[in-house]
Design a protein around this motif. Structure first.
Motif, PDB file in Angstrom:
ATOM      1  N   GLY A   1      -6.039  10.981 -19.229  1.00 13.19           N
ATOM      2  CA  GLY A   1      -6.219   9.660 -19.834  1.00 13.19           C
ATOM      3  C   GLY A   1      -6.239   9.731 -21.351  1.00 13.19           C
ATOM      4  O   GLY A   1      -5.653   8.891 -22.041  1.00 13.19           O
ATOM      5  N   ARG A   2      -6.930  10.748 -21.892  1.00 15.56           N
ATOM      6  CA  ARG A   2      -6.964  10.903 -23.354  1.00 15.56           C
ATOM      7  C   ARG A   2      -5.575  11.257 -23.886  1.00 15.56           C
ATOM      8  O   ARG A   2      -5.167  10.785 -24.956  1.00 15.56           O
ATOM      9  CB  ARG A   2      -7.969  11.986 -23.729  1.00 15.56           C
ATOM     10  CG  ARG A   2      -9.415  11.573 -23.483  1.00 15.56           C
ATOM     11  CD  ARG A   2     -10.376  12.732 -23.627  1.00 15.56           C
ATOM     12  NE  ARG A   2     -10.296  13.339 -24.941  1.00 15.56           N
ATOM     13  CZ  ARG A   2     -10.906  14.484 -25.277  1.00 15.56           C
ATOM     14  NH1 ARG A   2     -11.629  15.112 -24.380  1.00 15.56           N
ATOM     15  NH2 ARG A   2     -10.803  14.964 -26.500  1.00 15.56           N
ATOM     16  N   ALA A   3      -4.837  12.081 -23.146  1.00 14.75           N
ATOM     17  CA  ALA A   3      -3.471  12.405 -23.577  1.00 14.75           C
ATOM     18  C   ALA A   3      -2.580  11.170 -23.533  1.00 14.75           C
ATOM     19  O   ALA A   3      -1.708  10.990 -24.387  1.00 14.75           O
ATOM     20  CB  ALA A   3      -2.898  13.504 -22.677  1.00 14.75           C
ATOM     21  N   GLN A   4      -2.820  10.297 -22.573  1.00 15.55           N
ATOM     22  CA  GLN A   4      -2.011   9.084 -22.437  1.00 15.55           C
ATOM     23  C   GLN A   4      -2.216   8.143 -23.617  1.00 15.55           C
ATOM     24  O   GLN A   4      -1.307   7.390 -23.982  1.00 15.55           O
ATOM     25  CB  GLN A   4      -2.367   8.401 -21.120  1.00 15.55           C
ATOM     26  CG  GLN A   4      -1.327   7.411 -20.636  1.00 15.55           C
ATOM     27  CD  GLN A   4      -1.614   6.966 -19.226  1.00 15.55           C
ATOM     28  OE1 GLN A   4      -2.742   6.627 -18.910  1.00 15.55           O
ATOM     29  NE2 GLN A   4      -0.601   6.979 -18.377  1.00 15.55           N
ATOM     30  N   GLU A   5      -3.406   8.168 -24.211  1.00 17.18           N
ATOM     31  CA  GLU A   5      -3.643   7.348 -25.398  1.00 17.18           C
ATOM     32  C   GLU A   5      -2.761   7.798 -26.558  1.00 17.18           C
ATOM     33  O   GLU A   5      -2.387   7.000 -27.409  1.00 17.18           O
ATOM     34  CB  GLU A   5      -5.116   7.439 -25.792  1.00 17.18           C
ATOM     35  CG  GLU A   5      -6.070   6.826 -24.767  1.00 17.18           C
ATOM     36  CD  GLU A   5      -7.525   7.034 -25.155  1.00 17.18           C
ATOM     37  OE1 GLU A   5      -7.761   7.675 -26.196  1.00 17.18           O
ATOM     38  OE2 GLU A   5      -8.412   6.574 -24.415  1.00 17.18           O
ATOM     39  N   ILE A   6      -2.409   9.094 -26.578  1.00 17.17           N
ATOM     40  CA  ILE A   6      -1.563   9.621 -27.653  1.00 17.17           C
ATOM     41  C   ILE A   6      -0.089   9.374 -27.356  1.00 17.17           C
ATOM     42  O   ILE A   6       0.685   8.984 -28.237  1.00 17.17           O
ATOM     43  CB  ILE A   6      -1.828  11.133 -27.824  1.00 17.17           C
ATOM     44  CG1 ILE A   6      -3.307  11.373 -28.143  1.00 17.17           C
ATOM     45  CG2 ILE A   6      -0.936  11.723 -28.914  1.00 17.17           C
ATOM     46  CD1 ILE A   6      -3.690  12.846 -28.151  1.00 17.17           C
ATOM     47  N   ALA A   7       0.308   9.604 -26.106  1.00 24.62           N
ATOM     48  CA  ALA A   7       1.724   9.457 -25.725  1.00 24.62           C
ATOM     49  C   ALA A   7       1.805   8.741 -24.386  1.00 24.62           C
ATOM     50  O   ALA A   7       1.852   9.389 -23.338  1.00 24.62           O
ATOM     51  CB  ALA A   7       2.397  10.832 -25.650  1.00 24.62           C
ATOM     52  N   PRO A   8       1.809   7.421 -24.378  1.00 17.29           N
ATOM     53  CA  PRO A   8       1.756   6.672 -23.112  1.00 17.29           C
ATOM     54  C   PRO A   8       2.931   6.918 -22.178  1.00 17.29           C
ATOM     55  O   PRO A   8       2.803   6.725 -20.977  1.00 17.29           O
ATOM     56  CB  PRO A   8       1.720   5.205 -23.578  1.00 17.29           C
ATOM     57  CG  PRO A   8       1.274   5.250 -24.998  1.00 17.29           C
ATOM     58  CD  PRO A   8       1.790   6.540 -25.555  1.00 17.29           C
ATOM     59  N   THR A   9       4.090   7.321 -22.701  1.00 12.83           N
ATOM     60  CA  THR A   9       5.275   7.448 -21.852  1.00 12.83           C
ATOM     61  C   THR A   9       5.632   8.893 -21.542  1.00 12.83           C
ATOM     62  O   THR A   9       6.701   9.156 -21.009  1.00 12.83           O
ATOM     63  CB  THR A   9       6.477   6.775 -22.527  1.00 12.83           C
ATOM     64  OG1 THR A   9       6.721   7.416 -23.805  1.00 12.83           O
ATOM     65  CG2 THR A   9       6.217   5.293 -22.739  1.00 12.83           C
ATOM     66  N   ASN A  10       4.772   9.851 -21.854  1.00 10.64           N
ATOM     67  CA  ASN A  10       5.083  11.254 -21.624  1.00 10.64           C
ATOM     68  C   ASN A  10       5.128  11.531 -20.122  1.00 10.64           C
ATOM     69  O   ASN A  10       4.147  11.290 -19.410  1.00 10.64           O
ATOM     70  CB  ASN A  10       4.017  12.138 -22.286  1.00 10.64           C
ATOM     71  CG  ASN A  10       4.397  13.609 -22.246  1.00 10.64           C
ATOM     72  OD1 ASN A  10       4.585  14.184 -21.190  1.00 10.64           O
ATOM     73  ND2 ASN A  10       4.502  14.210 -23.414  1.00 10.64           N
TER      74      ASN A  10
END
Length: 581
Positions: A25-34
């Motif tokens: 979830g924290r990574a998704q805040e940085i790159a939502p489409t990764n």
């Protein structure tokens, strides 16, 4: 972002699904489409029994460029958890086509049992059963129970488990035929049983699952065909059927509800999946299944955002209103009033209290009726020396495990095979998630620890260097001695090759079985037994030892022609194998 993804993958490896969802979830805040984040979240949702959401995320990861082979194992389990055994088996076979995988072979066999394919189920599981894979016998018990052969399933549980444990698991096996395919997959693969009120009734999202294009595995070229309504058609249709005044009224109502906290904006199709871990349920983990008598329940799954019609959120309406409003005009300049600065602060507390000295001749005696505070003894802090902090140290990690007693056994086994490279070092343990590290050391430097790791790796001993943080607790492992100097003596029970001809709990009965089987073997077992070795709650009946596994396999082939069931077995170094009197 890469570190957060790696942390999420590591958390899944340790079984901490809630932590994994937090990292992704924290990574998704940085790159939502990764796509790697979509893949990680899909794996976590599969293990937390949210398969419908997981399948949608697997599809997103595939569209983002993640190869199907990378996600085939977990995606296959997600298909099984929604009752789509055909898609699951296709992905399991894709994994097995690239090499042997015992866990996937067991999952494929269970999926075949769920779909009613008994012949395929038996054929898939047979190689693992012949190797004596304990987990394969567990899968066979569940598969037979699913196929309706409950008595045979219960018989396997009674033979392979202690009496109390087999008695606790027996009711679950007898209920397997009443579960839905999705519930059978959750029970057999994850050890999760539904509540008694939900037996035979799927969660609404799973029951509504139809294998839409957003959640099923895609083939080459399947994404080239256009899908959905033409661009702009939905917005135009909504505008045509809803007057502007009605839309404004509905927008104002949503704003009022949002301010009062009674409504949240509906998710958009691109919105990230929920980051909070699923609510806790009364679960039956596969490793601890016999210890529980109550059943668990699959948590509810939030609807697939792709199936919700896109509506403008209050935030979007408010942004549009701000864009349409006239820009505010700057205020005319005016003179600011003079600002008075505070006096300069004093340099010290002593200087601040300099004017409070008692006048000459003033008395410090208390007034009549007042408490004389001079007579009160105030407890003072003692100047004890602080406890020394635990320093950072260098170690060689040689194993992990939850059971400390088992780690002591691992220490003795590994030091015997280390060729003296751990000589003089003692065993220590340190917590590592839900497990414990088994450490040798400490070493003077990280370089020295890495040099030992290189030597152990060359000898076939898995290990890596580990540096404990300052203050990290590292405890000496009780019941162990320092590693011996030089190569250890030959073990009393070296690794050897055997032929297993029977199993049982009663050794007297095994002696009877040996006499019966050896007579039927027509001399093939002469002078080769009997021997016994422990195997869970039961005992192996063995003939041997044989010079090689190939020699043992020749005997198995010879016995099979005589109608005697058997298979090869290789004991490990130090594993006790005793002569049966």
């Amino acid at each position: 972002m890469a570190a957060l993804i790696d942390a999420g993958d590591a958390a899944i490896g340790l079984g901490d699904v809630a932590a994994a969802i937090g990292f992704f979830g924290r990574a998704q805040e940085i790159a939502p489409t990764n796509p790697r984040i979509s893949l990680g979240m899909a794996r976590a949702y599969t293990l937390s029994r949210r398969p419908v959401e997981a399948l949608r995320l697997f599809a997103e990861a595939e569209r983002g460029g993640i190869p199907l082979t990378v996600m085939a194992a977990e995606r296959g389990l997600a298909f099984d958890l929604v009752g789509d055994a055909a898609s699951a088996q296709e992905l399991y076979r894709l994994v097995l086509s690239s090499g042997p995988n015992e866990d996937i072979r067991r999952k494929l066999a269970l999926s075949q049992a769920i779909s009613g394919d008994r012949v395929g189920f038996e054929a898939t599981l047979l190689p693992l059963l012949e190797k004596g894979d304990f987990a394969a016998f567990r899968t066979r018990a569940f598969g037979l129970a699913i196929l309706g052969d409950t008595d045979a399933a219960v018989g396997i549980a009674r033979d392979m488990m202690p009496g109390a444990a087999s008695a606790q698991i027996e009711p679950y096996l007898r209920y397997m035929t009443q579960l839905t395919p999705a519930q059978q997959a959750a029970a057999g693969a994850l050890g999760i049983f539904p509540r008694s009120s939900n037996v035979g009734r799927d969660d609404p999202d799973i029951a509504a699952y139809t294998g839409s294009a957003g959640t099923t595995a895609t083939t080459a070229g399947s994404n080239l065909a256009p899908a959905g309504a033409p661009l702009g058609s939905r917005a135009k249709a909504r505008t045509a059927r809803e007057p502007t005044s009605d839309r404004r009224t509905r927008r104002d109502q949503r704003r009022g509800a949002e301010r009062s906290g009674r409504r949240q904006a509906p998710p958009s199709p691109a919105a990230a999946p929920p980051l909070a871990p699923p609510p806790p349920a009364q679960e039956t983990p596969a490793a601890e299944l016999p210890a529980l008598a109550s059943s668990g329940e699959l948590p509810a799954v939030t609807p697939d955002p792709s199936s919700v019609e896109t509506q403008p959120s209050p935030a979007q309406d408010e942004a549009a209103a701000r864009a349409a409003a006239p820009l505010p005009q700057p205020l005319p300049a005016r003179a600011l009033p003079p600002v008075s600065l505070p006096p300069e602060p004093r340099e010290s507390v002593l200087e601040a209290f300099a004017g409070l000295d008692l006048a000459d001749g003033a008395s410090t005696a208390p007034r009549a009726g007042a408490v004389d505070i001079r007579s009160i003894e105030v407890p003072r802090e003692t100047n004890e020396p602080p406890k020394p902090a635990i320093p950072s140290r260098n170690w060689v990690q040689i194993a992990t495990g939850r059971d400390i007693a088992a780690l002591a056994f691992d220490w003795r086994r590994i030091t015997r095979s280390a060729g003296g490279e751990l000589a003089g070092k003692k065993a220590f343990t340190a917590p590592w998630g839900e497990a414990n590290r088994l450490l040798a050391g400490p070493y003077e430097s990280a370089r020295e620890a890495r040099a030992v790791v290189a030597k152990l790796t060359a000898m076939g001993v898995d290990s890596f260097a580990f540096t404990s943080a300052r203050g990290e607790e590292v405890t000496a492992l009780a019941g162990t001695d320092a590693a011996p100097n030089g190569p250890p003596p030959a073990p009393a029970n070296p690794a050897r090759n055997w032929v297993q001809v029977a199993t049982g709990r009663d050794r007297d009965a095994l002696g009877f079985d040996w006499r019966r089987i050896s007579r039927k073997a027509d001399g093939a077992l002469k002078g080769k037994g009997p021997f016994v070795a422990s195997w869970g709650a039961t005992t192996r009946l063995l003939s041997g030892p044989y010079d090689s596994e190939a020699a043992a396999q020749d005997v198995v082939t010879q016995l099979k022609k005589l109608g005697i069931d058997s298979f090869t077995f290789s004991s490990k170094d130090g594993e006790p194998v005793e002569k049966l009197d």
